[in-house]
Design a protein around this motif. Structure first.
Motif, PDB file in Angstrom:
ATOM      1  N   SER A   8       0.840  -1.198   0.000  1.00  0.00           N
ATOM      2  CA  SER A   8       0.000   0.000   0.000  1.00  0.00           C
ATOM      3  C   SER A   8       0.871   1.242   0.000  1.00  0.00           C
ATOM      4  O   SER A   8       1.923   1.268   0.626  1.00  0.00           O
ATOM      5  CB  SER A   8      -0.897   0.025   1.244  1.00  0.00           C
ATOM      6  OG  SER A   8      -1.758  -1.089   1.268  1.00  0.00           O
ATOM      7  N   SER A   9       0.408   2.267  -0.692  1.00  0.00           N
ATOM      8  CA  SER A   9       1.122   3.546  -0.696  1.00  0.00           C
ATOM      9  C   SER A   9       0.616   4.408   0.437  1.00  0.00           C
ATOM     10  O   SER A   9      -0.586   4.469   0.702  1.00  0.00           O
ATOM     11  CB  SER A   9       0.898   4.270  -2.019  1.00  0.00           C
ATOM     12  OG  SER A   9       1.463   3.536  -3.078  1.00  0.00           O
ATOM     13  N   THR A  63       2.269   6.007 -13.040  1.00  0.00           N
ATOM     14  CA  THR A  63       1.391   5.086 -12.335  1.00  0.00           C
ATOM     15  C   THR A  63       0.307   5.866 -11.605  1.00  0.00           C
ATOM     16  O   THR A  63       0.477   7.058 -11.323  1.00  0.00           O
ATOM     17  CB  THR A  63       2.177   4.218 -11.324  1.00  0.00           C
ATOM     18  OG1 THR A  63       1.297   3.255 -10.737  1.00  0.00           O
ATOM     19  CG2 THR A  63       2.792   5.060 -10.214  1.00  0.00           C
ATOM     20  N   LYS A  64      -0.802   5.233 -11.339  1.00  0.00           N
ATOM     21  CA  LYS A  64      -1.846   5.762 -10.453  1.00  0.00           C
ATOM     22  C   LYS A  64      -1.831   4.887  -9.216  1.00  0.00           C
ATOM     23  O   LYS A  64      -1.769   3.655  -9.322  1.00  0.00           O
ATOM     24  CB  LYS A  64      -3.225   5.684 -11.100  1.00  0.00           C
ATOM     25  CG  LYS A  64      -3.462   6.679 -12.181  1.00  0.00           C
ATOM     26  CD  LYS A  64      -4.900   6.556 -12.645  1.00  0.00           C
ATOM     27  CE  LYS A  64      -5.086   7.231 -13.977  1.00  0.00           C
ATOM     28  NZ  LYS A  64      -6.421   7.003 -14.514  1.00  0.00           N
ATOM     29  N   GLN A  65      -1.871   5.517  -8.054  1.00  0.00           N
ATOM     30  CA  GLN A  65      -1.824   4.772  -6.797  1.00  0.00           C
ATOM     31  C   GLN A  65      -2.904   5.270  -5.852  1.00  0.00           C
ATOM     32  O   GLN A  65      -3.099   6.477  -5.718  1.00  0.00           O
ATOM     33  CB  GLN A  65      -0.475   4.986  -6.101  1.00  0.00           C
ATOM     34  CG  GLN A  65       0.721   4.487  -6.860  1.00  0.00           C
ATOM     35  CD  GLN A  65       0.878   2.994  -6.744  1.00  0.00           C
ATOM     36  OE1 GLN A  65       0.689   2.423  -5.681  1.00  0.00           O
ATOM     37  NE2 GLN A  65       1.232   2.357  -7.838  1.00  0.00           N
ATOM     38  N   ALA A  67      -3.425   6.143  -2.382  1.00  0.00           N
ATOM     39  CA  ALA A  67      -2.499   6.487  -1.304  1.00  0.00           C
ATOM     40  C   ALA A  67      -3.298   6.774  -0.040  1.00  0.00           C
ATOM     41  O   ALA A  67      -4.258   7.548  -0.064  1.00  0.00           O
ATOM     42  CB  ALA A  67      -1.657   7.690  -1.690  1.00  0.00           C
ATOM     43  N   PRO A  78       5.562   5.186  -1.700  1.00  0.00           N
ATOM     44  CA  PRO A  78       4.816   4.408  -2.703  1.00  0.00           C
ATOM     45  C   PRO A  78       5.053   2.920  -2.553  1.00  0.00           C
ATOM     46  O   PRO A  78       6.114   2.484  -2.086  1.00  0.00           O
ATOM     47  CB  PRO A  78       5.372   4.920  -4.026  1.00  0.00           C
ATOM     48  CG  PRO A  78       6.717   5.465  -3.713  1.00  0.00           C
ATOM     49  CD  PRO A  78       6.685   5.905  -2.277  1.00  0.00           C
TER      50      PRO A  78
END
Length: 79
Positions: A8-9, A63-65, A67, A78
């Motif tokens: 997990s970010s 990238t899409k994260q 968060a 990240p």
């Protein structure tokens, strides 16, 4: 040392504010997380971040994260 098992970010609330977001802008979550020493991480909510950067060869990665915002850090961690 980086946590290579991280899935997990995490993003500190100071960065959230620098991005122009408020705590009330975060998505509510019920996620529970713990540090490697079993201490609970206080999660304030979540947001989607678009991240990009260049490697040493000049290639761009994006990238899409999702968060998760935490209140006790000023860093982006990240996954």
């Amino acid at each position: 040392m980086a946590d290579t098992g991280c899935q997990s970010s995490l993003v500190g609330v100071k960065i959230i504010h620098r991005l122009g977001l408020k705590i009330s802008d975060l998505m509510p979550v019920t996620m529970k997380m713990h540090e490697a020493n079993e201490k609970e991480i206080s999660i304030l909510g979540a947001t989607i971040l678009r991240l990009s950067g260049k490697d040493i060869h000049g290639s761009t990665g994006k990238t899409k994260q999702m968060a998760y915002a935490m209140d006790n850090s000023d860093r982006l961690l990240p996954a």
